[in-house]
Design a protein around this motif. Structure first.
Motif, PDB file in Angstrom:
ATOM      1  N   PRO A   1       0.926 -11.841 -18.478  1.00 15.04           N
ATOM      2  CA  PRO A   1       2.204 -12.492 -19.053  1.00 15.04           C
ATOM      3  C   PRO A   1       3.659 -12.161 -19.890  1.00 15.04           C
ATOM      4  N   ALA A   2       4.143 -12.654 -19.319  1.00 12.15           N
ATOM      5  CA  ALA A   2       5.811 -11.641 -20.459  1.00 12.15           C
ATOM      6  C   ALA A   2       5.202 -11.639 -21.863  1.00 12.15           C
ATOM      7  N   ALA A   3       5.405 -10.980 -22.335  1.00 13.54           N
ATOM      8  CA  ALA A   3       5.736 -10.575 -23.824  1.00 13.54           C
ATOM      9  C   ALA A   3       6.981 -10.891 -24.209  1.00 13.54           C
ATOM     10  N   ALA A   4       7.993 -10.936 -23.513  1.00 10.68           N
ATOM     11  CA  ALA A   4       9.486 -10.631 -23.694  1.00 10.68           C
ATOM     12  C   ALA A   4      10.175 -11.038 -22.422  1.00 10.68           C
TER      13      ALA A   4
ATOM     14  N   VAL B   1      17.630 -14.996 -24.562  1.00 15.22           N
ATOM     15  CA  VAL B   1      16.453 -14.024 -25.320  1.00 15.22           C
ATOM     16  C   VAL B   1      15.178 -14.529 -25.763  1.00 15.22           C
ATOM     17  N   VAL B   2      14.045 -14.315 -24.685  1.00 14.62           N
ATOM     18  CA  VAL B   2      12.656 -15.206 -25.694  1.00 14.62           C
ATOM     19  C   VAL B   2      11.636 -13.889 -25.607  1.00 14.62           C
ATOM     20  N   LEU B   3      11.632 -14.037 -27.355  1.00 11.47           N
ATOM     21  CA  LEU B   3      10.718 -12.725 -27.977  1.00 11.47           C
ATOM     22  C   LEU B   3       9.237 -13.550 -28.191  1.00 11.47           C
ATOM     23  N   GLY B   4       7.354 -13.746 -27.207  1.00  9.38           N
ATOM     24  CA  GLY B   4       6.132 -14.136 -27.697  1.00  9.38           C
ATOM     25  C   GLY B   4       6.964 -15.871 -28.165  1.00  9.38           C
ATOM     26  N   GLY B   5       7.844 -15.544 -26.907  1.00  8.97           N
ATOM     27  CA  GLY B   5       7.558 -17.385 -27.016  1.00  8.97           C
ATOM     28  C   GLY B   5       8.861 -17.802 -27.572  1.00  8.97           C
TER      29      GLY B   5
ATOM     30  N   ARG C   1      13.018 -12.053 -40.586  1.00  7.78           N
ATOM     31  CA  ARG C   1      11.736 -12.391 -40.491  1.00  7.78           C
ATOM     32  C   ARG C   1      11.821 -12.033 -39.188  1.00  7.78           C
ATOM     33  N   LEU C   2      11.645 -11.989 -38.203  1.00  7.05           N
ATOM     34  CA  LEU C   2      11.019 -12.032 -37.075  1.00  7.05           C
ATOM     35  C   LEU C   2      10.765 -10.553 -36.993  1.00  7.05           C
ATOM     36  N   ARG C   3      12.440  -9.827 -37.098  1.00  4.22           N
ATOM     37  CA  ARG C   3      12.250  -8.365 -36.874  1.00  4.22           C
ATOM     38  C   ARG C   3      11.274  -7.685 -37.832  1.00  4.22           C
ATOM     39  N   ARG C   4      11.204  -7.805 -39.517  1.00  2.00           N
ATOM     40  CA  ARG C   4       9.818  -8.151 -39.856  1.00  2.00           C
ATOM     41  C   ARG C   4       8.414  -7.906 -39.446  1.00  2.00           C
ATOM     42  N   ASP C   5       8.322  -9.046 -39.111  1.00  2.00           N
ATOM     43  CA  ASP C   5       6.517  -9.589 -39.030  1.00  2.00           C
ATOM     44  C   ASP C   5       6.232  -9.499 -37.888  1.00  2.00           C
ATOM     45  N   ARG C   6       7.572  -9.177 -36.590  1.00  2.00           N
ATOM     46  CA  ARG C   6       6.848  -9.149 -35.409  1.00  2.00           C
ATOM     47  C   ARG C   6       7.366  -7.966 -34.402  1.00  2.00           C
TER      48      ARG C   6
ATOM     49  N   ALA D   1       2.509  -1.555 -38.011  1.00  2.00           N
ATOM     50  CA  ALA D   1       2.144  -3.279 -38.857  1.00  2.00           C
ATOM     51  C   ALA D   1       1.135  -4.146 -38.266  1.00  2.00           C
ATOM     52  N   ARG D   2       1.534  -3.515 -36.417  1.00  2.00           N
ATOM     53  CA  ARG D   2       0.624  -4.569 -34.843  1.00  2.00           C
ATOM     54  C   ARG D   2       1.628  -5.611 -34.643  1.00  2.00           C
ATOM     55  N   PRO D   3       2.673  -4.786 -34.703  1.00  2.00           N
ATOM     56  CA  PRO D   3       3.853  -6.201 -34.209  1.00  2.00           C
ATOM     57  C   PRO D   3       3.512  -6.361 -32.658  1.00  2.00           C
ATOM     58  N   ASP D   4       4.139  -7.948 -32.509  1.00  2.00           N
ATOM     59  CA  ASP D   4       3.829  -8.622 -30.916  1.00  2.00           C
ATOM     60  C   ASP D   4       4.464  -7.219 -29.870  1.00  2.00           C
TER      61      ASP D   4
END
Ligand SMILES: Nc1ncnc2c1ncn2[C@@H]1O[C@H](COP(=O)(O)OP(=O)(O)O)[C@@H](O)[C@H]1O
Ligand SMILES: [Mg+2]
Lengths: 256, 857
Positions: A15-18, A78-82, A95-100, A172-175
């Motif tokens: 499956p695609a992550a991005a 652009v789709v990143l993790g859905g 927030r996305l950069r920070r968390d994922r 940080a175990r990002p996506d």
């Protein structure tokens, strides 16, 4: 083979992550107009190390910035993790950069006034999260910097600095981790260490990683290589080695 | 948490770059907190000075003042009370003791025959009671008991080396304007008044009661007031009220606390003015410092785009990044405030010590640092730093996160000027011009000076806003001669100054403010000087003027008679003064013969017969216009002793005479209604060719009349020049700190620019620019900045002075003078400031390691 077909073909794998779909990025206007990305479509497989290659100015960095939410696209998706990034505002992107998302840049990866350890935990500190101590320990051991944690960046070699940057991206175990020419400023031996780290993260821990490089040897660590030329996808190679990449670059290097 | 850590680390990492910024904050805060600590301490000193004196007194009986005395020296002895009132005051059973007090002036003469203290601090003569509990205690000898004895306060006695048994001469000016009395007396005792004793240069001599009445009031049957000591069980009000039935008409009885407040009130009020005066200049210094602070933070964020963008890339919001840098500003503000507070305390101590050394020291009390002063100092230091840093930080932290990775846009700086800045600058310029013009047009109105002041402030703000845009051509013009004069270093210096117009402009504007104000003061002072000169030339018809030494004294009246008719003297015109209430408002009045004053002092009677036919009065044109009075009406007047009268208005005179009061009483009215005979000035005209003989005659007359002096026109001008110079000097000294901070600002900017251009400087050195050449380049850049700051400052200063001259034309500033010499000196000073400011940055830059510099990223 059309690019749309390529995407469909890819989707039969993991499956695609991005994913990016028909992305364009235009800089400037009139005479100084540059299409850095000119209709790029691409899917990044989950849990793999993907390399993006291409000559200087082909749009590699731009593609990465757009995928990571550092920059916005002119058109396309652009789709990143859905999550569709194209509609997001500045706050949501932050927030996305920070968390994922995790980053490794070519240089200037570290805040000069913070120690190595503080740099590694910087994203979770900013987010106000407690870092996962076990995982942090494993990452620190993996990058082999346990005895350097209290040092400032200026007291570390270039290779050590890049390893700290990798540790920060992974801790940080990002996506998904984006690395823009992470070995560009390093000697061969240090570069190999950093590349090994990124590959192990993908293979041992399923860390999805996208790495921009123009070095075939570096790209050979990847599971998939995507070639860019003049802002377009010029081909791809699965499980490559340095020679096939070189081969492919030569053929792609001839003007279309 | 991480934000705080980042801010602290940032502070530590940039401490050198922030050092000058902190120094600017320290200076501004030191001025502010020093003022607060000084005035608080002085207030405590004043209160302490009165503490304990007459501690046992419960009430005071005194003559009612017919009207509230105007601020300024009180003239005359006042009506006083009959001494024999004491017996009746002792009657009520609440009253345990009645102490008649005669008070006046008694000046101790030093061995050189000059008055001790004099010309400022009071020389008090008072009555010795020597009762226990009065708070006035002998420290040596005994109290005065005979007519030729006196006691002296401890401080003065120690100062003069006098001990009981010594003899000294005392001078008693007659409060009613009569003959000055001088006599040698014996010092019998030394006392301390209150807990800390007298100070501030005041001298206190005390006499036995009967002697005090005779010498201080010139009348053995009268006293100034009575002090009542009462039953401890009763309140001060009860004691004051108990004597009410026996009070004669025109006397009043008041609780001591009220009287004490009346005494300290005006002192504290003066202290309040003093505080506002100083704080104004502290504010200007802080304003100047804000330019420096803004520059530093602009450079700091520009240098750190990558670092800040990195924070953004790993997930910090714009607000968080801003918080980090503003946190550093808070740190600078806190450190600066703390050091500034300490420096302020040292400053206050220094000023108090200097006052002591100058002989006007206050009783020593510990420095008084109130919580309020500390809070104000910190709030001001942190507030100014934050306010100044905010705009550049806001602009600088608007970095896109991509900047962390892109070489190409990492160095992009904000555009030099936005349309907003241009619009705001233009609006401020228009508003400033309008306000100034309004002030000039409304000249004479109360609002006029404020309008002009607001106008000048707005014009300065407009300059600050527009300088980055409009400054280019000026900078180019200022720098034009440099390449020709100094070759390559000259050209580089000029180009560097032009490179970042916003920063150059902000640096220069700090100097503009300080120098502009100095120039305005200089021009205003020069104008005042020439105006007074001209007034003396035009209005002084007499050859000589006799005036009193000391502002609360008068010329002994016998001088008038002695000079009149002396050899060489053609005419004499005396001006007497008194306070009175005219149509309900307190006023100062002069008195004299209009015909004599017309010749001697250009009194120009424009309505009426030109003279007095009876005990009447005249008023100035201003008063006549304001009140709508015409010659022939009666004017209601109240005199100090309460007498009411209707005086016929016999004339109206034009302004511009040496007689500056708005009311002129006929000599007949003066002798009729005033007990005192206070001569303010005597104008003496010499016979043709007999100027020297006339002067000699006046000198002879003055020999027997100490306390008066004679001046010719030149000496009068000189006197005025001196007092103006003192004022100008004081104000300029207050502005020096602002100019110093502006100089620091130039040094700061040069140091920051040099650290930004390490590579470039290394390159220049590598291709052969010598250290000397490099230093010259930096020095010339500094001079360009300084001159660029000075020029508009001088311009605005002149404009401001001109507008104020227009506003004050009616007040006598009729000439506008451009002090060319001073302006040239200020321009020269700006060059010197530039050179001095460049010393340290140039030295640092020239010590750069060439190889390292080139390798620097
Ligand atoms: N901020 C920008 N402004 C204008 N042009 C840009 C900007 N960023 C990149 N470009 C242009 O876009 C093209 C792609 O750049 P980039 O993605 O950095 O290439 P690569 O990383 O493959 O070397 C180049 O021609 C570059 O000049
Ligand atoms: Mg690139």
């Amino acid at each position: 083979m059309t690019q749309t077909a390529a995407t469909t073909e890819e989707s039969t794998g993991p499956p695609a992550a991005a994913a990016v779909e028909d992305v364009r990025k235009i800089y400037g206007r009139g005479d100084s107009r540059v299409a850095a990305l000119d209709g790029v479509s691409l899917a990044v497989p989950q849990g793999r190390l993907t390399a993006v290659m291409g000559p200087s100015g082909s749009g590699k960095s731009t593609l990465m910035h757009c995928m990571a939410g550092l920059d916005t696209v002119t058109s396309g998706r652009v789709v990143l993790g859905g999550t569709d990034l194209t509609g997001l505002g500045e706050r949501a992107l932050t927030r996305l950069r920070r968390d994922r998302v995790g980053f490794v840049f070519q240089a200037f990866n570290l805040v000069p006034t913070l120690t190595a350890l503080e740099n590694i935990t910087l994203p979770s500190d900013i987010a106000g999260r407690r870092p996962d101590r076990d995982w942090l320990d494993r990452v620190i051991d993996a990058v082999g910097l346990r005895d350097r944690l209290g040092h400032r960046p200026s007291e570390l070699s270039g290779g050590q600095q890049q390893r700290v940057a990798c540790a920060r991206a992974l801790a940080a175990r990002p996506d998904i981790v984006f690395a823009d020419e992470p070995t560009g400023n390093l000697d061969t031996a240090s570069g190999r260490e950093v590349l090994g780290l990124l590959r192990d993260a993908a293979h041992l821990h399923g860390q999805t990683t996208v790495m921009v490089t123009h070095d075939p040897a570096a790209a050979s660590y990847a599971d998939l290589v995507v070639f860019l030329a003049d802002g377009r996808v010029a081909g791809r190679l699965a499980d490559p080695d340095a020679d096939t990449i070189l081969e492919r670059m030569k053929s792609a290097g001839s003007p279309a | 948490m991480i934000l705080l850590r980042l801010a602290l680390r940032g502070l530590a990492a940039h401490r050198l770059r922030l050092a000058l910024t902190a120094v600017a904050v320290v200076l501004g805060v030191a001025f502010t907190s020093g003022t607060l600590i000084l005035t608080d301490t002085m207030e405590r000193s004043f209160t302490r000075m009165f503490e304990g004196v007459d501690a046992d007194v419960d009430a005071v009986v005194r003559a009612e003042q017919a009207f509230s005395q105007q601020a300024g020296p009180s003239l005359g002895a006042g009506p006083g009370l009959p001494a024999d009132l004491a017996e009746e005051l002792a009657e009520p059973e609440e009253v345990e003791g009645v102490y008649p007090v005669a008070e006046g002036t008694a000046a101790l003469l030093g061995p050189d025959g000059e008055e001790v203290g004099g010309q400022g601090p009071p020389q008090i003569g008072t009555t010795w009671h020597g009762r226990p509990g009065s708070g006035v205690a002998l420290t040596a000898g005994r109290g005065p008991a005979a007519g030729d004895e006196f006691a002296l306060d401890e401080g003065t006695a120690a100062d003069q080396g006098l001990e009981p048994g010594d003899r000294a001469v005392l001078r008693f000016p007659d409060p009613g304007g009569g003959q000055v009395d001088e006599r040698e007396m014996e010092l019998t005792g030394v006392f301390r008044a209150g807990e800390v004793g007298m100070a501030a240069g005041a001298t206190v001599a005390a006499f036995e009661p009967e002697t005090a009445r005779r010498l201080l009031l010139g009348d053995p049957d009268r006293v100034t007031e009575f002090h009542l000591v009462g039953d401890d069980a009763k309140s001060q009000w009860q004691i004051a009220d108990s004597v009410a039935p026996v009070l004669p008409l025109g006397a009043e009885s008041l609780p001591m606390d009220i009287v004490r407040d009346e005494e300290t009130g005006p002192l504290l009020e003066v202290l309040g003015f003093f505080e506002v005066f100083l704080l104004t200049f502290a504010g200007i210094a802080l304003f100047t410092a804000s330019f420096l602070i803004a520059n530093t933070f602009a450079v700091l964020v520009a240098r750190r785009v990558r670092e800040l963008a990195l924070l953004r890339a790993v997930g910090a919001s714009q607000a968080q990044v801003r918080a980090v840098v503003m946190g550093e500003a808070v740190g600078v503000g806190l450190v600066g405030s703390a050091l500034g507070l300490a420096a302020g305390a040292a400053l206050a101590r220094g000023v108090l010590a200097a006052m002591g050394a100058a002989g006007v020291g206050l009783p020593e009390v510990p420095l008084r640092l109130t919580g309020t002063s500390a809070a104000v100092a910190v709030a001001v230091g942190v507030g100014v730093t934050l306010a100044a840093a905010y705009v550049p930080v806001r602009r600088g932290t608007r970095v896109p996160p991509v900047a962390a990775m892109r070489d190409d846009i990492g160095a992009t700086t904000a555009p030099v000027t936005g349309a907003g800045r241009l619009a705001a600058g233009a609006a401020a310029a228009v508003a400033g011009a309008a306000s100034t013009a309004g002030g000039v047009l409304l000249a004479g109105g109360d609002a006029a000076p404020w309008l002009v002041g607001a106008g000048a402030a707005l014009v300065l703000l407009a300059l600050a806003a527009l300088a980055p845009v409009l400054g280019r051509p000026v900078l180019r013009a200022v720098g034009a001669p440099l390449p020709r004069l100094w070759g390559l270093p000259g050209r580089l210096g000029r180009d560097n100054a032009l490179r970042s117009p916003r920063r150059t402009a902000a640096t220069a504007m700090a100097l503009t403010v300080g120098l502009g104000l100095v120039a305005a003061i200089a021009a205003l002072s020069a104008s005042a000087e020439e105006s007074v000169d001209r007034r003396i030339d035009e209005a002084m018809g007499a050859d000589l003027a006799v005036v009193a030494e000391g502002f609360d004294r008068s010329v002994p009246p016998q001088v008038v008679e002695e000079v009149d008719g002396a050899p060489g003297v053609a005419a004499v015109a005396a001006v007497r003064v008194g306070q009175l209430e005219v149509a309900g408002a307190p006023a100062m009045a002069s008195s004299g013969d209009p015909e004599r004053l017309a010749r001697a002092a250009s009194l120009d009677v424009v309505e009426g017969g030109g003279g007095f036919s009876e005990a009447g009065m005249m008023v100035s044109q201003d008063v006549a216009d304001e009140r709508g009075w015409r010659v022939g009406r009666d004017v209601p007047v109240v005199f100090p002793d309460g007498t009411e009268a209707e005086l016929p208005l016999e004339g109206v005179y034009a302004t511009g005479s040496l007689v500056s009061a708005d009311h002129l009483l006929s000599p007949e009215a003066y002798t009729e209604y005033f007990d005192d005979d206070l001569v303010a000035a005597v104008y003496v005209s010499a016979e043709p060719g007999a100027a020297d003989r006339a002067r000699a005659a006046v000198d002879t007359a003055l020999e027997g009349a100490p306390g008066a002096e004679v001046l010719d026109r030149g000496e009068m001008k000189e006197r005025n020049r001196e007092s103006l110079a003192r004022l100008t000097g004081t104000i300029s000294a207050m502005l020096v700190l602002s100019v110093v901070i502006a100089g620091l600002g130039i040094a700061n900017t040069l140091a920051l620019s040099a650290s930004e251009r390490v590579r470039e400087i290394g390159l220049l050195r590598a291709v052969g620019l010598s250290r000397v050449g490099l230093r010259k380049m930096i020095r010339l850049e500094a001079v360009v900045i300084a001159v660029f700051g000075a020029l508009p400052g001088l311009g605005v200063g002149l404009l401001f002075a001109w507008a104020l001259h227009k506003v004050l034309e009616d007040e006598g500033i009729v000439v506008f003078a451009v002090p060319v010499g001073t302006l040239a000196a200020l321009l020269g000073a700006s060059v010197v400031i530039g050179v001095l400011a460049s010393l340290w940055p140039a030295w640092r830059a020239s010590r750069l390691d060439v190889l390292k510099a080139i390798a620097t990223e």
